[in-house]
Design a protein around this motif. Structure first.
Motif, mmCIF file in Angstrom:
data_model
loop_
_atom_site.group_PDB
_atom_site.id
_atom_site.type_symbol
_atom_site.label_atom_id
_atom_site.label_comp_id
_atom_site.label_asym_id
_atom_site.label_seq_id
_atom_site.Cartn_x
_atom_site.Cartn_y
_atom_site.Cartn_z
ATOM 1 N N LEU A 5 -6.338 62.255 39.343
ATOM 2 C CA LEU A 5 -5.998 60.841 39.331
ATOM 3 C C LEU A 5 -5.119 60.486 40.527
ATOM 4 O O LEU A 5 -4.181 59.689 40.420
ATOM 5 C CB LEU A 5 -5.312 60.469 38.016
ATOM 6 N N TYR A 6 -5.401 61.082 41.645
ATOM 7 C CA TYR A 6 -4.733 60.729 42.903
ATOM 8 C C TYR A 6 -5.659 61.119 44.055
ATOM 9 O O TYR A 6 -6.569 61.946 43.887
ATOM 10 C CB TYR A 6 -3.376 61.431 43.033
ATOM 11 N N ASP A 7 -5.438 60.517 45.190
ATOM 12 C CA ASP A 7 -6.256 60.788 46.367
ATOM 13 C C ASP A 7 -5.324 60.851 47.578
ATOM 14 O O ASP A 7 -4.903 59.830 48.122
ATOM 15 C CB ASP A 7 -7.300 59.675 46.556
ATOM 16 N N ASN A 8 -4.987 62.089 47.964
ATOM 17 C CA ASN A 8 -4.052 62.278 49.077
ATOM 18 C C ASN A 8 -4.567 61.659 50.375
ATOM 19 O O ASN A 8 -3.797 61.085 51.148
ATOM 20 C CB ASN A 8 -3.787 63.767 49.290
ATOM 21 N N THR A 9 -5.864 61.780 50.594
ATOM 22 C CA THR A 9 -6.439 61.268 51.845
ATOM 23 C C THR A 9 -6.360 59.751 51.900
ATOM 24 O O THR A 9 -6.005 59.169 52.930
ATOM 25 C CB THR A 9 -7.906 61.716 51.991
ATOM 26 N N ALA A 10 -6.670 59.088 50.786
ATOM 27 C CA ALA A 10 -6.610 57.622 50.750
ATOM 28 C C ALA A 10 -5.185 57.131 50.981
ATOM 29 O O ALA A 10 -4.954 56.177 51.728
ATOM 30 C CB ALA A 10 -7.142 57.103 49.415
ATOM 31 N N GLU A 11 -4.215 57.792 50.336
ATOM 32 C CA GLU A 11 -2.821 57.380 50.521
ATOM 33 C C GLU A 11 -2.370 57.584 51.970
ATOM 34 O O GLU A 11 -1.738 56.705 52.571
ATOM 35 C CB GLU A 11 -1.916 58.174 49.574
ATOM 36 N N ALA A 12 -2.708 58.752 52.535
ATOM 37 C CA ALA A 12 -2.319 59.030 53.922
ATOM 38 C C ALA A 12 -3.007 58.080 54.894
ATOM 39 O O ALA A 12 -2.424 57.679 55.911
ATOM 40 C CB ALA A 12 -2.659 60.482 54.275
ATOM 41 N N THR A 13 -4.247 57.682 54.577
ATOM 42 C CA THR A 13 -4.986 56.727 55.417
ATOM 43 C C THR A 13 -4.280 55.378 55.445
ATOM 44 O O THR A 13 -4.159 54.740 56.502
ATOM 45 C CB THR A 13 -6.423 56.562 54.894
ATOM 46 N N VAL A 101 -10.231 46.242 58.965
ATOM 47 C CA VAL A 101 -9.660 45.855 57.676
ATOM 48 C C VAL A 101 -10.528 46.376 56.535
ATOM 49 O O VAL A 101 -10.021 46.816 55.492
ATOM 50 C CB VAL A 101 -9.522 44.321 57.586
ATOM 51 N N GLU A 102 -11.852 46.331 56.746
ATOM 52 C CA GLU A 102 -12.776 46.753 55.687
ATOM 53 C C GLU A 102 -12.548 48.212 55.291
ATOM 54 O O GLU A 102 -12.483 48.556 54.099
ATOM 55 C CB GLU A 102 -14.224 46.545 56.139
ATOM 56 N N GLU A 103 -12.409 49.098 56.291
ATOM 57 C CA GLU A 103 -12.167 50.519 55.996
ATOM 58 C C GLU A 103 -10.794 50.707 55.335
ATOM 59 O O GLU A 103 -10.647 51.516 54.410
ATOM 60 C CB GLU A 103 -12.233 51.329 57.289
ATOM 61 N N PHE A 104 -9.814 49.982 55.829
ATOM 62 C CA PHE A 104 -8.471 50.050 55.250
ATOM 63 C C PHE A 104 -8.478 49.642 53.789
ATOM 64 O O PHE A 104 -7.865 50.305 52.933
ATOM 65 C CB PHE A 104 -7.537 49.152 56.060
ATOM 66 N N MET A 105 -9.198 48.573 53.480
ATOM 67 C CA MET A 105 -9.212 48.070 52.109
ATOM 68 C C MET A 105 -9.944 49.008 51.155
ATOM 69 O O MET A 105 -9.670 49.007 49.955
ATOM 70 C CB MET A 105 -9.834 46.672 52.071
ATOM 71 N N VAL A 106 -10.870 49.828 51.654
ATOM 72 C CA VAL A 106 -11.513 50.843 50.807
ATOM 73 C C VAL A 106 -10.443 51.805 50.288
ATOM 74 O O VAL A 106 -10.409 52.151 49.096
ATOM 75 C CB VAL A 106 -12.602 51.605 51.590
ATOM 76 N N ALA A 107 -9.552 52.242 51.184
ATOM 77 C CA ALA A 107 -8.475 53.146 50.780
ATOM 78 C C ALA A 107 -7.509 52.459 49.823
ATOM 79 O O ALA A 107 -7.051 53.060 48.842
ATOM 80 C CB ALA A 107 -7.730 53.648 52.021
ATOM 81 N N VAL A 108 -7.205 51.189 50.083
ATOM 82 C CA VAL A 108 -6.297 50.439 49.211
ATOM 83 C C VAL A 108 -6.873 50.331 47.804
ATOM 84 O O VAL A 108 -6.163 50.551 46.804
ATOM 85 C CB VAL A 108 -6.020 49.039 49.787
ATOM 86 N N LYS A 109 -8.150 49.985 47.710
ATOM 87 C CA LYS A 109 -8.787 49.854 46.391
ATOM 88 C C LYS A 109 -8.796 51.181 45.644
ATOM 89 O O LYS A 109 -8.628 51.224 44.417
ATOM 90 C CB LYS A 109 -10.200 49.308 46.557
ATOM 91 N N THR A 110 -9.001 52.273 46.387
ATOM 92 C CA THR A 110 -8.985 53.599 45.755
ATOM 93 C C THR A 110 -7.608 53.911 45.176
ATOM 94 O O THR A 110 -7.479 54.342 44.021
ATOM 95 C CB THR A 110 -9.362 54.679 46.790
ATOM 96 N N VAL A 111 -6.568 53.691 45.950
ATOM 97 C CA VAL A 111 -5.200 53.975 45.499
ATOM 98 C C VAL A 111 -4.820 53.082 44.319
ATOM 99 O O VAL A 111 -4.234 53.551 43.336
ATOM 100 C CB VAL A 111 -4.203 53.787 46.667
ATOM 101 N N ASN A 112 -5.161 51.804 44.401
ATOM 102 C CA ASN A 112 -4.840 50.890 43.301
ATOM 103 C C ASN A 112 -5.589 51.264 42.023
ATOM 104 O O ASN A 112 -5.041 51.192 40.919
ATOM 105 C CB ASN A 112 -5.170 49.450 43.693
ATOM 106 N N SER A 113 -6.852 51.641 42.171
ATOM 107 C CA SER A 113 -7.655 52.014 41.000
ATOM 108 C C SER A 113 -7.090 53.253 40.308
ATOM 109 O O SER A 113 -6.964 53.295 39.079
ATOM 110 C CB SER A 113 -9.099 52.267 41.436
#
Length: 447
Positions: A5-13, A101-113
């Motif tokens: 329930l975490y994604d180190n890569t998304a957070e670091a991105t 922004v589109e790639e950035f928001m993919v990571a944001v949505k992953t972390v929020n989810s």
């Protein structure tokens, strides 16, 4: 295999991208410090957010340390998590930067989810404990579950509290009162009294579009509107697709002082001119406005500049000079113009709750390309053209102006009929413009 329930890569991105593009925060308003699983990422995020809200766009080790200095426990935690050298941390993170922004928001949505799921699991644990307690009724548990789920949905699915329209009336009336000038007028008046009398003013959230043929005074109108707002204490940004800072300065100085552009270019000044220029430059240094030469249209740059300027100085008025397309064919160009207009109206005027003034170029037939697309998006459309010598004579002479303004369409007012115009005088040599006498001021005119 158990699902993490975490994604180190998304957070670091997210962190790496915000270090390079801190204004991307404006696209991720639902992202919070507590949404990060890794505490070190949460602390760096907090530092970036503090700097961004202070209007600081340079994210480096020194600025981050200063931002977090009011939270000494946070700096201590960073060291505990192995981040001793912030400069090295920033350097190593650069490989994960996302440039869109589109790639950035993919990571944001992953972390929020994932953050939402972690909270949900905690809630489920609490519900389970209550179910195992014989003293708690099912009805009470059901109430708690519904409340917890509602809070989760509000936090992660919708950014704003859902309310009835009636609940919104207090905020709506407060906005209307702020926009009222207390003298029977509202918004920011234009430089032209006849437009203001028709209810055509610079209203927050609205876009006024000025159109004219090439090299016929569009920029002079925009410049004079800018000066009028600056003199009234409105913080302004002028985005310019054609004039460098030097060329803009020549026009600005000419309009403010009445010294011709040629004299400024050739530096042919009298002693009085030099005194006037010094006094004018001293005044320019005291006002909150900026000119950005932007030959290539960039929505991300426009938005970030507005966001940073707003945090540093406040932002009350934006000028965009001017809308033009670079497509390979007429259809592409029309679509581009429509999209650019839509961005200025909704993303800048709407999101920042400020008025925007922009210009577009008429074609040889006196049309704005696919005018229907622009009419759909702009709030008000005004065309400008110079008078012929015959029209100057017919209107009563040069006192009645050398050009016309015509309101083609207006969302919040009535457009003009084909025979209605506003007389204006344009002084190209000094970059000045003013409303001229009205036709009905002349008793000898009967047309």
């Amino acid at each position: 295999m158990k699902y993490s329930l975490y994604d180190n890569t998304a957070e670091a991105t997210i962190i790496a991208t915000l270090i390079k593009y801190p204004y991307y925060l404006s696209y991720a308003k639902g992202l919070k410090e507590n949404n990060f699983y890794n505490k070190e990422n949460a602390i760096i995020f907090l530092g970036i957010k503090i700097l961004y809200e202070q209007g600081i766009s340079r994210i480096d080790a020194l600025n981050l340390s200063n931002a977090l200095s009011t939270y000494p426990e946070k700096l201590f935690e960073l060291e505990r998590y192995g981040i001793v050298n912030l400069e090295e941390y920033i350097f190593l993170s650069s490989n994960l930067v996302r440039d869109t922004v589109e790639e950035f928001m993919v990571a944001v949505k992953t972390v929020n989810s994932l953050s939402a799921k972690r909270e949900l699991i905690k809630d489920i644990g609490s519900w389970t404990s209550q179910c195992e307690n014989p003293a708690i009724s099912f009805s009470s548990i059901n109430t708690v579950i519904n409340k917890d789920l509602s809070n989760l949905i509000q936090k992660y699915v919708v950014n704003d509290k859902i309310m009835t329209f009636g609940d919104s009336l207090a905020d709506i009336n407060a906005k209307l009162q702020r926009n009222s000038n207390g003298d029977g007028t509202y918004g920011i008046p234009t430089k032209f009294p006849s437009l203001n009398e028709r209810g055509i003013v610079h209203d927050p959230g609205e876009l006024i579009l000025i159109s004219a043929k090439r090299k016929t005074g569009k920029s002079i109108i925009l410049l004079n509107e800018l000066i009028d707002k600056i003199k009234n204490g409105v913080p302004c940004i002028y985005f310019d697709t054609e004039m460098t800072d030097t060329l803009f300065y020549i026009r600005l100085l000419s309009s403010l002082t009445g010294i011709t552009q040629n004299a400024i270019r050739s530096q042919s000044f009298s002693d009085n001119d030099k005194k006037l220029i010094k006094k004018t430059e001293d005044w320019i240094r005291t006002v909150n406005f900026q000119h950005y030469f932007m030959p290539r249209y960039s929505e991300e740059d426009i938005r970030s500049i507005c966001d940073i300027f707003k945090h540093k100085y406040g932002l009350g008025f934006v000028v965009y000079d001017y809308l033009k397309a670079t497509g390979n064919n007429t259809s592409d160009n029309y679509t581009q113009l429509g999209n650019h207009c839509d961005f200025l109206k909704n993303e800048i005027a709407g999101n920042f709750n400020i008025p925007v003034l922009a210009a577009s170029q008429l074609n040889r037939n006196g049309e704005i390309g696919d005018s229907y697309q622009l009419e759909q998006r702009a709030s008000t459309g005004i065309t400008m053209r110079f008078k012929s010598e015959e029209e100057i004579r017919t209107d009563g002479g040069i006192d009645y102006g050398n050009a016309y303004l015509h309101v083609d369409f207006a969302r919040n007012s009535e457009p003009m009929d084909d025979k209605e115009f506003i007389n204006i005088t344009i002084d190209g040599a000094r970059c000045r413009i003013a409303e001229a006498k009205k036709e009905n001021d002349n008793p000898f005119l009967n047309h």
